[in-house]
Motif scaffolding. Structure first.
Motif, PDB file in Angstrom:
ATOM      1  N   ALA A 511      16.270  -1.357  -7.931  1.00  0.00           N
ATOM      2  CA  ALA A 511      14.842  -1.541  -8.192  1.00  0.00           C
ATOM      3  C   ALA A 511      14.079  -0.225  -8.028  1.00  0.00           C
ATOM      4  CB  ALA A 511      14.275  -2.598  -7.254  1.00  0.00           C
ATOM      5  N   LEU A 512      14.473   0.568  -7.021  1.00  0.00           N
ATOM      6  CA  LEU A 512      13.843   1.881  -6.834  1.00  0.00           C
ATOM      7  C   LEU A 512      14.263   2.849  -7.931  1.00  0.00           C
ATOM      8  CD1 LEU A 512      14.265   2.230  -2.973  1.00  0.00           C
ATOM      9  CD2 LEU A 512      12.075   2.190  -4.190  1.00  0.00           C
ATOM     10  N   TRP A 513      15.551   2.904  -8.211  1.00  0.00           N
ATOM     11  CA  TRP A 513      16.061   3.841  -9.216  1.00  0.00           C
ATOM     12  C   TRP A 513      15.535   3.516 -10.609  1.00  0.00           C
ATOM     13  CZ3 TRP A 513      19.626   2.922 -13.311  1.00  0.00           C
ATOM     14  CH2 TRP A 513      20.059   4.091 -13.970  1.00  0.00           C
ATOM     15  N   GLY A 514      15.490   2.236 -10.950  1.00  0.00           N
ATOM     16  CA  GLY A 514      15.038   1.831 -12.282  1.00  0.00           C
ATOM     17  C   GLY A 514      13.549   1.598 -12.389  1.00  0.00           C
ATOM     18  N   GLN A 515      12.802   1.844 -11.290  1.00  0.00           N
ATOM     19  CA  GLN A 515      11.348   1.646 -11.273  1.00  0.00           C
ATOM     20  C   GLN A 515      10.979   0.236 -11.736  1.00  0.00           C
ATOM     21  OE1 GLN A 515       9.848   4.921 -13.657  1.00  0.00           O
ATOM     22  NE2 GLN A 515       9.886   6.318 -11.909  1.00  0.00           N
ATOM     23  N   LEU A 516      11.645  -0.751 -11.115  1.00  0.00           N
ATOM     24  CA  LEU A 516      11.375  -2.146 -11.451  1.00  0.00           C
ATOM     25  C   LEU A 516       9.940  -2.530 -11.111  1.00  0.00           C
ATOM     26  CD1 LEU A 516      12.476  -4.954 -12.318  1.00  0.00           C
ATOM     27  CD2 LEU A 516      13.096  -5.316  -9.912  1.00  0.00           C
ATOM     28  N   PHE A 517       9.461  -2.075  -9.951  1.00  0.00           N
ATOM     29  CA  PHE A 517       8.103  -2.364  -9.517  1.00  0.00           C
ATOM     30  C   PHE A 517       7.224  -1.132  -9.639  1.00  0.00           C
ATOM     31  CE2 PHE A 517      10.604  -5.305  -6.674  1.00  0.00           C
ATOM     32  CZ  PHE A 517      10.232  -6.469  -7.318  1.00  0.00           C
ATOM     33  N   SER A 518       5.939  -1.386  -9.862  1.00  0.00           N
ATOM     34  CA  SER A 518       4.973  -0.293  -9.843  1.00  0.00           C
ATOM     35  C   SER A 518       4.716   0.134  -8.399  1.00  0.00           C
ATOM     36  CB  SER A 518       3.661  -0.743 -10.491  1.00  0.00           C
ATOM     37  OG  SER A 518       3.021  -1.721  -9.676  1.00  0.00           O
ATOM     38  N   MET A 519       4.009   1.242  -8.235  1.00  0.00           N
ATOM     39  CA  MET A 519       3.673   1.727  -6.891  1.00  0.00           C
ATOM     40  C   MET A 519       2.898   0.666  -6.116  1.00  0.00           C
ATOM     41  SD  MET A 519       3.934   4.569  -4.994  1.00  0.00           S
ATOM     42  CE  MET A 519       3.990   5.957  -6.125  1.00  0.00           C
ATOM     43  N   ARG A 520       1.925   0.024  -6.750  1.00  0.00           N
ATOM     44  CA  ARG A 520       1.124  -1.000  -6.078  1.00  0.00           C
ATOM     45  C   ARG A 520       1.980  -2.194  -5.670  1.00  0.00           C
ATOM     46  NH1 ARG A 520      -4.424  -0.669  -6.354  1.00  0.00           N
ATOM     47  NH2 ARG A 520      -5.272   0.995  -7.668  1.00  0.00           N
ATOM     48  N   GLU A 521       2.917  -2.567  -6.536  1.00  0.00           N
ATOM     49  CA  GLU A 521       3.783  -3.694  -6.223  1.00  0.00           C
ATOM     50  C   GLU A 521       4.686  -3.399  -5.035  1.00  0.00           C
ATOM     51  OE1 GLU A 521       3.886  -5.421 -10.819  1.00  0.00           O
ATOM     52  OE2 GLU A 521       5.530  -4.182 -10.044  1.00  0.00           O
ATOM     53  N   TRP A 522       5.214  -2.179  -4.967  1.00  0.00           N
ATOM     54  CA  TRP A 522       6.026  -1.799  -3.816  1.00  0.00           C
ATOM     55  C   TRP A 522       5.207  -1.858  -2.529  1.00  0.00           C
ATOM     56  CZ3 TRP A 522      10.893  -2.040  -3.239  1.00  0.00           C
ATOM     57  CH2 TRP A 522      11.779  -1.738  -4.279  1.00  0.00           C
ATOM     58  N   LEU A 523       3.964  -1.398  -2.578  1.00  0.00           N
ATOM     59  CA  LEU A 523       3.121  -1.383  -1.384  1.00  0.00           C
ATOM     60  C   LEU A 523       2.778  -2.794  -0.918  1.00  0.00           C
ATOM     61  CD1 LEU A 523       0.693   1.559  -2.270  1.00  0.00           C
ATOM     62  CD2 LEU A 523       2.617   1.582  -0.665  1.00  0.00           C
ATOM     63  N   THR A 524       2.819  -3.768  -1.840  1.00  0.00           N
ATOM     64  CA  THR A 524       2.543  -5.159  -1.483  1.00  0.00           C
ATOM     65  C   THR A 524       3.696  -5.783  -0.715  1.00  0.00           C
ATOM     66  OG1 THR A 524       1.168  -5.414  -3.459  1.00  0.00           O
ATOM     67  CG2 THR A 524       1.942  -7.437  -2.416  1.00  0.00           C
ATOM     68  N   LEU A 525       4.917  -5.360  -1.022  1.00  0.00           N
ATOM     69  CA  LEU A 525       6.105  -5.932  -0.388  1.00  0.00           C
ATOM     70  C   LEU A 525       6.279  -5.406   1.035  1.00  0.00           C
ATOM     71  CD1 LEU A 525       8.523  -5.621  -3.415  1.00  0.00           C
ATOM     72  CD2 LEU A 525       7.680  -7.757  -2.429  1.00  0.00           C
ATOM     73  N   PRO A 526       6.790  -6.235   1.948  1.00  0.00           N
ATOM     74  CA  PRO A 526       7.022  -5.754   3.322  1.00  0.00           C
ATOM     75  C   PRO A 526       8.076  -4.659   3.335  1.00  0.00           C
ATOM     76  CG  PRO A 526       8.029  -7.910   2.964  1.00  0.00           C
ATOM     77  CD  PRO A 526       7.190  -7.637   1.772  1.00  0.00           C
ATOM     78  N   GLY A 527       7.752  -3.540   3.995  1.00  0.00           N
ATOM     79  CA  GLY A 527       8.668  -2.407   4.035  1.00  0.00           C
ATOM     80  C   GLY A 527       8.627  -1.536   2.799  1.00  0.00           C
ATOM     81  N   GLY A 528       7.800  -1.900   1.828  1.00  0.00           N
ATOM     82  CA  GLY A 528       7.741  -1.142   0.578  1.00  0.00           C
ATOM     83  C   GLY A 528       7.246   0.275   0.765  1.00  0.00           C
ATOM     84  N   ARG A 529       6.255   0.452   1.623  1.00  0.00           N
ATOM     85  CA  ARG A 529       5.713   1.793   1.867  1.00  0.00           C
ATOM     86  C   ARG A 529       6.773   2.711   2.476  1.00  0.00           C
ATOM     87  NH1 ARG A 529       0.491   3.435   2.255  1.00  0.00           N
ATOM     88  NH2 ARG A 529      -0.183   1.239   2.235  1.00  0.00           N
TER      89      ARG A 529
END
Length: 538
Positions: A511-529
């Motif tokens: 998901a990180l390598w393929g940019q599955l989520f946008s920056m905002r979406e990652w920040l929404t998920l726990p541990g995303g930051r």
């Protein structure tokens, strides 16, 4: 948890009020998460203690309780909180709450009488008259419905989420404790399975009493005398409130209980279909108990898929109230992407590892194919929940009702036949097909912004590649482990733990390598930051 806009679209909450709203939503989401996990997890020791037939007895009647609990826990309180939030005058809030209480008290009394008097007929329709006392116990929940729903709805409508959160957790803790104690006693004292089931169901009544204690002060305040001189607004008339309760409240409640409604259809068709196909009555009960193993797995999968996305609903409501189109579209996209991604990952993981999970949790691999098929419903159920929450935030109910009706018709009309032909595999497929039909109707009838959010960019293609690779590697690891180790319950625990770590690592890495989520979406998920910081360092 769904946060509805207040009556005036032009009202702009202060920063403090907005922060309090979001914190309240998070508190309620956390309480709901704890309650759902408890509600799912206790079934595993219950099945291990009482066996497949005992589990069948409990699960046959559980949908009746589950529907009542959903109405009192999440369906009606959401609707009542909306009514209360639309009114600023404390006097009118009490008037509305009291009138809704009277309406629900009448409904609850009629429901109690109907279930109690008709318990034998309902049990006969399920193909097992031994279930009669269990249904009579469950009927008692109808009497608690108005107290729990109005107490929670009034508190939420006044943006006080603490009483609802405490009552949710307390109710489930007490209920689960009673059920586990009863199951232990039944196993060691060799109780009849129907006696065990009736006492286990009584845990719901003990839990409801415990939850009511939280609202003691609320009801003392609610039933204080009202000024007799104030005129009653048109929106507060009995007929208006009953109409809205039927249309809006009914839709919210039914959709909150969508998976349980499908389970209710199973209660009336699966065991009877198995007997009609040639199984003996005891064998059909046992196999239905195996089929019911899917329920805790589905609940846990839905908790994973919907708990994090639910935290975005308050932000969506604020954006919708202020008509900020860009913020609406961005939040919609995040909600749907997170819900779909987490549900797909949970589904593929359960499907690939199902034989091992079945052995670890329930002591045998029996029915693993049916359980794996059933787990496909997690994807559709989580998307349905997300889409319906969004539509409710927009005050759109008709489409949800049409979708729900269509899905129930599909399940109700074909489930018995599917069980007769394909056994419990057929029942699992009908659940998946029914939910898929609901989702298709919701997607086709929803606003353009919601349809494009699902197909935005290359998200679906990336997701398929990510979860496909994850499932393939986890499945390969499982197969290799089974070549090296003898398959026992102990070794299966080790295999599942290692495969889950492999699967999660692969999913996050791709998901990180393929940019599955946008920056905002990652920040929404726990541990995303933290994950984003680690990738930047590397």
């Amino acid at each position: 948890m769904k946060i509805h806009p207040q009556a005036k679209a032009t009202d702009k909450p202060t920063q403090t009020a907005r922060r309090g709203l979001v914190n309240g939503a998070l508190l309620l989401s956390l309480a709901a998460l704890i309650a759902k996990v408890l509600s799912a997890v206790y079934r595993i020791p219950l099945q291990n203690l009482v066996g497949n037939t005992g589990f069948y007895v409990y699960q046959q009647v559980y949908p009746l309780y589950g529907i009542a609990m959903t109405f009192a826990l999440s369906g009606l309180p959401v609707f009542i909180s909306k009514l209360i939030a639309e009114v600023t005058d404390p006097w009118r809030q009490r008037l509305v709450a009291r009138r809704i209480f009277v309406i629900l008290a009448g409904f609850g009394l009629c429901l109690f009488i109907g279930l109690f008097v008709g318990s034998h007929g309902i049990a006969a329709a399920m193909g097992d008259t031994g279930l009669t006392p269990l249904i009579q116990v469950v009927a008692g929940m109808a009497l608690f419905l108005p107290f729990l729903a109005v107490g929670r709805g009034l508190a939420q409508g006044q943006f006080n989420m603490r009483p609802t959160a405490i009552s949710q957790v307390l109710e489930q803790v007490v209920r689960v404790m009673v059920i586990i104690v009863v199951a232990w006693l039944a196993a060691h004292q060799h109780w009849n399975v129907y006696r065990m089931g009736a006492w286990a169901m009584s845990g719901a009544l003990f839990g409801a009493v415990a939850a009511l204690i939280v609202f003691g002060q609320t009801y003392r305040s609610l039933f204080r005398p009202l000024p007799a001189t104030k005129p009653v607004a048109t929106n507060d008339h009995w007929r208006t409130l009953m109409g809205r309760l039927w249309q809006e409240g009914g839709t919210i409640c039914l959709f909150a209980a969508v998976v349980i409604l499908l389970q209710l259809v199973d209660s009336f068709t699966v065991k009877r279909g198995l007997v009609a196909s040639g199984l003996t009555d005891p064998a059909a009960k046992s196999l239905k108990g195996v089929y019911d193993r899917a329920q805790p797995l589905i609940q846990l999968g839905l908790v994973v898929a919907t708990s994090f996305s639910a935290t975005l609903l308050p932000a969506l409501s604020v954006a919708w109230r202020q008509q900020r189109q860009q913020a609406i579209q961005m939040t919609l996209t995040m909600l749907i992407h997170i819900s779909l991604a987490l549900s797909a990952a949970a589904t593929i993981g359960l499907v690939v590892l199902m034989p091992l999970i079945n052995l670890v949790l329930f002591g045998s691999e029996t029915g693993s194919l049916a359980l794996a098929i059933y787990c496909l419903s997690i994807i559709f159920a989580s998307l349905i929940s997300t889409y319906n929450s969004i539509l409710q935030s927009m005050n759109q109910y008709r489409l949800s009702l049409i979708a729900l009706t269509a899905g129930l018709i599909v399940k109700g009309c074909f489930n018995y036949w599917a069980v007769y032909v394909w056994g419990i595999n057929g029942a699992s497929w009908l659940t998946v097909i029914s939910l898929a039909a609901m989702m298709l109707i919701l997607w086709l009838g929803s606003p353009t912004s919601m349809r494009t959010a699902l197909t935005h960019g290359s998200f679906v293609r990336k997701l398929v590649g990510t979860v496909g690779t994850m499932g393939g590697l986890a499945g390969l690891a499982s197969w290799l482990f089974q070549l090296w180790l003898p398959l026992t319950r102990g070794s299966a625990i080790l295999m599942v733990a290692i495969c889950v770590v492999i699967g999660m690592s692969v999913f996050v890495g791709l998901a990180l390598w393929g940019q599955l989520f946008s920056m905002r979406e990652w920040l929404t998920l726990p541990g995303g930051r933290r994950l984003l910081k680690l990738t930047k360092r590397n």
